[in-house]
Design an enzyme around this catalytic site. Structure first.
Site, short mmCIF file in Angstrom:
data_model
loop_
_atom_site.label_atom_id
_atom_site.label_comp_id
_atom_site.label_asym_id
_atom_site.label_seq_id
_atom_site.Cartn_x
_atom_site.Cartn_y
_atom_site.Cartn_z
N ASP A 58 -5.02 20.01 1.29
CA ASP A 58 -4.74 18.60 0.99
C ASP A 58 -5.04 18.35 -0.49
O ASP A 58 -4.84 19.25 -1.32
CB ASP A 58 -5.52 17.68 1.95
N ASP A 59 -5.51 17.17 -0.81
CA ASP A 59 -5.70 16.78 -2.21
C ASP A 59 -6.79 17.64 -2.89
O ASP A 59 -7.55 18.35 -2.23
CB ASP A 59 -6.10 15.30 -2.24
N ARG A 80 3.79 10.07 7.93
CA ARG A 80 2.62 9.24 8.19
C ARG A 80 3.07 7.79 8.20
O ARG A 80 3.60 7.29 7.23
CB ARG A 80 1.58 9.47 7.10
N ASP A 96 2.39 12.68 -0.60
CA ASP A 96 1.70 11.39 -0.54
C ASP A 96 2.38 10.40 -1.49
O ASP A 96 3.32 10.76 -2.20
CB ASP A 96 0.22 11.62 -0.91
N LYS A 132 3.02 18.20 2.20
CA LYS A 132 2.68 16.81 2.49
C LYS A 132 2.83 16.04 1.19
O LYS A 132 2.17 16.37 0.20
CB LYS A 132 1.25 16.72 3.03
N ASP A 139 -5.27 6.01 7.11
CA ASP A 139 -5.97 7.30 7.27
C ASP A 139 -6.94 7.29 8.44
O ASP A 139 -7.69 6.33 8.63
CB ASP A 139 -6.79 7.59 6.01
N SER A 189 4.67 10.62 3.37
CA SER A 189 3.74 9.51 3.60
C SER A 189 4.41 8.17 3.31
O SER A 189 3.76 7.11 3.40
CB SER A 189 2.50 9.66 2.73
C1 GLA Z 1 -4.26 9.59 1.18
C2 GLA Z 1 -3.73 10.26 2.44
C3 GLA Z 1 -4.81 11.12 3.06
C4 GLA Z 1 -5.27 12.16 2.05
C5 GLA Z 1 -5.75 11.46 0.79
C6 GLA Z 1 -6.06 12.46 -0.30
O1 GLA Z 1 -5.26 8.66 1.46
O2 GLA Z 1 -3.28 9.30 3.35
O3 GLA Z 1 -4.32 11.75 4.22
O4 GLA Z 1 -4.21 13.03 1.77
O5 GLA Z 1 -4.77 10.56 0.28
O6 GLA Z 1 -6.51 11.85 -1.48
#
Ligand code: GLA
Length: 437
Positions: free
Chosen positions: A79-80, A215, A158, A156, A219, A190
């Site tokens: 992820d991030d 999404r 975002d 993914k 979260d 997202s």
């Molecule tokens: C957003 C996404 C999360 C995650 C964070 C990472 O909030 O919805 O799922 O990926 O960013 O910073």
């Protein structure tokens, strides 16, 4: 027969609408770093848990060696906070050199060697939500190509630090750019979560054409409140969301937090059951190195996974909603499955004690006939049940009882919900005309 024809028409319809990369015909399954490991970049003091190649290799090892991969949990998703704060001299994204010294291509081959797939995270905007380099419109082509060159299997994407107009261009553009690389890359958008998740702002037909999953909502956190509020939002909006899903295109209520700290065993079974009914992607965000055997048993339940992964790919619905007429505190969820099978979930919103809920399959819209019942979490066959027979299930507070229901081969139809989008069904599903027990 009519049902079969309707299904074929539906299948054709779905085939033309879904993103044309042939991927994710059933909801994707695997592991995703965010909820459990967030943006922990302190590898000096927390080397086992920081976002680094060590963490992803560890999880790949666990997925491959502890029976997860065989059950379908194949994605290892970054992820991030993986990237370096600066692009390289060619303008390409690069991983943080300290935390990913071997580089992403190397990690990809480690993961592929174990029969798994690698997912990565990007952001349609100037920065990621965590403040790392994003992918503004003019970087979409180069970033898609970089991910493909690295042999990434899923993205993914975002939406922090971009406006609605940029997102409207960027999400379809990334879809095209990924396709143009020639590498099959699952695409998680997202976008709808940034548009409020509902029409008229969100166009689910378009999303099905450009993304494999999306999404829709906020979260998830490691708490029962969070799981419940997400489930509520999805089922309250099921009339919009349910028809949007199908093979290759899924609503994503966010990660499984089973195995973390916030849910009891009953609540963990509830998340697994409701995510299976929703045909949700199953991305666990937990520590597979230390997961309890209780949580593992829930996440590795073969029948629950089988329900989630049903090849027909029809998302389920809430049949009985708590309202003025339905005071038991129990809600009932249903999902049609292939081979005339179906799943039922009895879910308790109570906070007192196990509740003995009485119903018959007929009252839950099943048609005349007798049905074989398998209790998914108790892992046992139940006596065959006629549609007219009253039964009682005992459901724990914030827990579920989940049934896999099969009909004899010669039985024509099993549930009036076979006409999933028909008015008769919607009346019940909306709770306007609840079934009073
Ligand atoms: C957003 C996404 C999360 C995650 C964070 C990472 O909030 O919805 O799922 O990926 O960013 O910073």
């Amino acid at each position: 027969m009519r049902f079969a024809v309707a299904l074929c028409v539906l299948a054709l319809f779905v085939a033309t609408l879904a993103l044309d990369n042939g991927l994710m015909r059933t909801p994707p399954m695997g592991w995703l770093a965010w909820e459990r490991f967030r943006c922990d970049i302190d590898c000096q003091n927390d080397p086992k848990n920081c976002i680094s190649e060590v963490l992803f290799r560890d999880m790949a090892d666990r997925l491959a060696e502890d029976g997860w991969r065989e059950l379908g949990y194949v994605y290892v998703n970054i992820d991030d906070c993986w990237a370096s704060k600066d692009r390289d001299s060619n303008g390409r994204l690069q991983a943080d050199p300290k935390r990913f010294p071997s580089g992403i291509p190397n990690l990809a081959s480690y993961i592929h060697d174990r029969g798994l797939k690698l997912g990565i995270y990007g952001d349609m905007g100037t920065f990621t939500c965590g403040g790392y380099p994003g992918t503004p419109l003019d970087k979409i082509t180069i970033d898609a190509q970089t991910f493909a060159d690295w042999k990434v299997d899923m993205l993914k994407f975002d939406g922090c630090y971009s406006n609605a107009t940029e997102q409207e261009q960027g999400y379809p553009a990334m879809s095209k750019a990924l396709n143009a690389t020639g590498r099959p890359i699952g695409y998680s958008c997202s976008w709808p979560a940034y548009q409020g998740g509902l029409p008229p702002k969100v166009n689910y037909t378009q999303l099905g054409e450009i993304c494999n999953l999306w999404r829709n909502y906020g979260d998830i956190e490691d708490s029962w409140n969070s799981v419940l509020s997400i489930a509520d939002w999805f089922f309250n909006n099921q009339d919009v969301l349910q028809p949007a899903a199908g093979p290759g295109r899924w609503n994503d209520p966010d990660m499984l937090v089973v195995g973390d700290f916030g849910l009891s065993m009953d609540q963990s079974r509830s998340q697994m059951a409701l995510w299976a009914i929703m045909a949700a992607p199953l991305f666990m965000s937990n520590d597979l190195r230390t997961i309890s055997s209780g949580a593992r048993t829930i996440l590795q339940n073969k029948v629950a996974i089988g329900i989630n992964q049903d090849p027909m790919g029809v998302q389920g619905r809430r049949l009985i909603k708590l309202n003025l007429n339905e005071k038991s505190g129990i809600e009932v969820f249903w999902r049609p499955l292939s081979d005339k099978a179906s799943a039922l979930v009895f879910f308790s919103r109570r906070t007192d004690m196990p509740y003995r809920y009485q119903a018959s399959l007929g009252q839950l819209n099943y048609t005349t006939g007798s049905y074989k019942i398998y209790d998914v979490f108790a892992e046992r066959e139940m006596p065959t049940l006629k549609d007219s027979t009253n039964f009682v299930v005992s459901i724990n507070p914030s827990g579920v009882v989940m049934w896999y229901i099969s009909a004899p081969a010669d039985q024509e139809n099993t549930h009036i919900g076979g006409k999933l989008r028909g008015p008769a069904f919607h009346r019940h599903a909306n709770g306007i005309s609840p079934i009073v027990l």
